[in-house]
Every structure is written in structure tokens, then in C-alpha cells.
Design a protein around this motif. Sequence first.
Motif, PDB file in Angstrom:
ATOM      1  N   THR A  14      30.695  34.262  57.527  1.00 15.72           N
ATOM      2  CA  THR A  14      29.766  35.286  57.047  1.00 15.72           C
ATOM      3  C   THR A  14      28.805  34.687  56.027  1.00 15.72           C
ATOM      4  N   LEU A  15      29.327  33.886  55.106  1.00 12.23           N
ATOM      5  CA  LEU A  15      28.488  33.236  54.097  1.00 12.23           C
ATOM      6  C   LEU A  15      27.476  32.294  54.744  1.00 12.23           C
ATOM      7  N   ARG A  16      27.908  31.532  55.747  1.00 12.75           N
ATOM      8  CA  ARG A  16      27.002  30.620  56.460  1.00 12.75           C
ATOM      9  C   ARG A  16      25.925  31.404  57.208  1.00 12.75           C
ATOM     10  N   GLN A  17      26.377  32.405  57.951  1.00 11.51           N
ATOM     11  CA  GLN A  17      25.452  33.155  58.791  1.00 11.51           C
ATOM     12  C   GLN A  17      24.415  33.921  57.982  1.00 11.51           C
ATOM     13  N   ASP A  56      27.058  18.769  43.702  1.00 12.20           N
ATOM     14  CA  ASP A  56      27.960  19.324  42.699  1.00 12.20           C
ATOM     15  C   ASP A  56      28.400  20.750  43.002  1.00 12.20           C
ATOM     16  N   SER A  57      27.968  21.290  44.119  1.00 12.51           N
ATOM     17  CA  SER A  57      28.326  22.657  44.482  1.00 12.51           C
ATOM     18  C   SER A  57      29.463  22.658  45.496  1.00 12.51           C
ATOM     19  N   GLN A  58      30.639  22.997  45.026  1.00 13.40           N
ATOM     20  CA  GLN A  58      31.798  23.053  45.929  1.00 13.40           C
ATOM     21  C   GLN A  58      31.579  24.103  47.018  1.00 13.40           C
ATOM     22  N   LEU A  59      30.944  25.219  46.657  1.00 14.19           N
ATOM     23  CA  LEU A  59      30.704  26.276  47.642  1.00 14.19           C
ATOM     24  C   LEU A  59      29.767  25.789  48.749  1.00 14.19           C
ATOM     25  N   ILE A  60      28.643  25.203  48.386  1.00 14.77           N
ATOM     26  CA  ILE A  60      27.700  24.691  49.388  1.00 14.77           C
ATOM     27  C   ILE A  60      28.357  23.585  50.207  1.00 14.77           C
ATOM     28  N   ALA A 101      29.271  40.585  48.689  1.00 14.12           N
ATOM     29  CA  ALA A 101      30.522  41.312  48.413  1.00 14.12           C
ATOM     30  C   ALA A 101      31.700  40.340  48.405  1.00 14.12           C
ATOM     31  N   ILE A 102      31.701  39.396  49.328  1.00 10.01           N
ATOM     32  CA  ILE A 102      32.759  38.376  49.360  1.00 10.01           C
ATOM     33  C   ILE A 102      32.714  37.544  48.088  1.00 10.01           C
ATOM     34  N   LEU A 103      31.519  37.085  47.737  1.00 12.48           N
ATOM     35  CA  LEU A 103      31.372  36.224  46.564  1.00 12.48           C
ATOM     36  C   LEU A 103      31.705  36.960  45.267  1.00 12.48           C
ATOM     37  N   PRO A 109      30.195  33.569  38.574  1.00 14.65           N
ATOM     38  CA  PRO A 109      28.799  34.001  38.491  1.00 14.65           C
ATOM     39  C   PRO A 109      27.811  32.864  38.780  1.00 14.65           C
ATOM     40  N   ALA A 110      28.119  31.675  38.324  1.00 15.79           N
ATOM     41  CA  ALA A 110      27.237  30.529  38.585  1.00 15.79           C
ATOM     42  C   ALA A 110      27.177  30.214  40.082  1.00 15.79           C
ATOM     43  N   GLU A 111      28.303  30.283  40.761  1.00 16.04           N
ATOM     44  CA  GLU A 111      28.325  30.019  42.203  1.00 16.04           C
ATOM     45  C   GLU A 111      27.561  31.094  42.965  1.00 16.04           C
TER      46      GLU A 111
END
Length: 158
Positions: A14-17, A56-60, A101-103, A109-111
Motif C-alpha cells: 500500500t505504501l509503495r502503490q 539514511d531512510s529505513q522506510l524508503i 493511516a498505516i504510517l 513523525p520524521a518518517e
Amino acid sequence: MTTQPEYTETELETLRQAVIMSGHAVVFCEFAIVSMGIEIATLGKEITGAVEKHPDSQLIQTLFAKYANGKEPQEKEEPQTEVSPDAILESAVSLIRKALAILEKKATPAEIQEYKEFTYGCANSVAHAAGEGLFGIGDKVSKKEAATLNVLKTTLGL
């Protein structure tokens, strides 16, 4: 710091799409063959270059590692949906809302801010990739693209 085990594969998709559909909303907001090709290529470069641009972005990293170095994963067959500019934008807005909503539940907050900026940045790069008109030689960002970017920016809360 976000790590992959905090997210289900469905949440990650969902985050990717949401990012990908945001770019598609800009690409398909008006029909111009040459511009569309340039814009789709730009979106691909943004996605495949995400890991390198955001070390440096673990999420990305988690979201786009499988796209790094131009290695796009084999996409599963999706059911056909309406392919109109309004439908694509509506899908992007819906995915952004689901992604946020997932995040809100799992990310810092930074992510969240970084994700919002990355998502909008991809769409903005697409809008600036080619000019308006059949051969893409007009204004860099058309009125339709600017309106689409505005909807995306508002939805992202930027």
C-alpha cells in the motif's frame, strides 16, 4: 527507526502503490504520447533511484530496495480498473490516505514527513519532466498537472 518486520507485506505494498499511483495521476492527467513516455521514465527513475537518494531512510530503503538499480520486480496480475484521469487520481488519493493511516500507527513523525515529501517529490518530478502538448515542448507543468499536484499535496498534508 522503522524496520520491515513492523509492517505486513500488504501494508508495504500500500505504501509503495501510493507513491507509484501519485506519479501515475500526474502522467495520465492529460494525454500526450511523447510527454507520457518521458514522464513514465522519470517516475521509474525516481522509484529505482530511491534507495540511493535516501540512504539514511529505513522506510524508503524497505519500500524500494527491490526496485534498486532498475530491477523492477515481476508485478502480479491486477484486475482491470477504469483508466481515466479522474479514476487514477481518485485511486492515488485513496492509497495516500490508506498509507498515511498505516504510517500514523507505525512510523515516527520524521518518517511520515519524509514519506510525504518523497511521494510528492516523485509526482512533482514527473510533472516537470516534459512540457505540455503533443510533443512535450510547451510549459513544463500544465494546468491539469498543477491541479493534480495540488490535490496530491493537499491529501498528503504538505
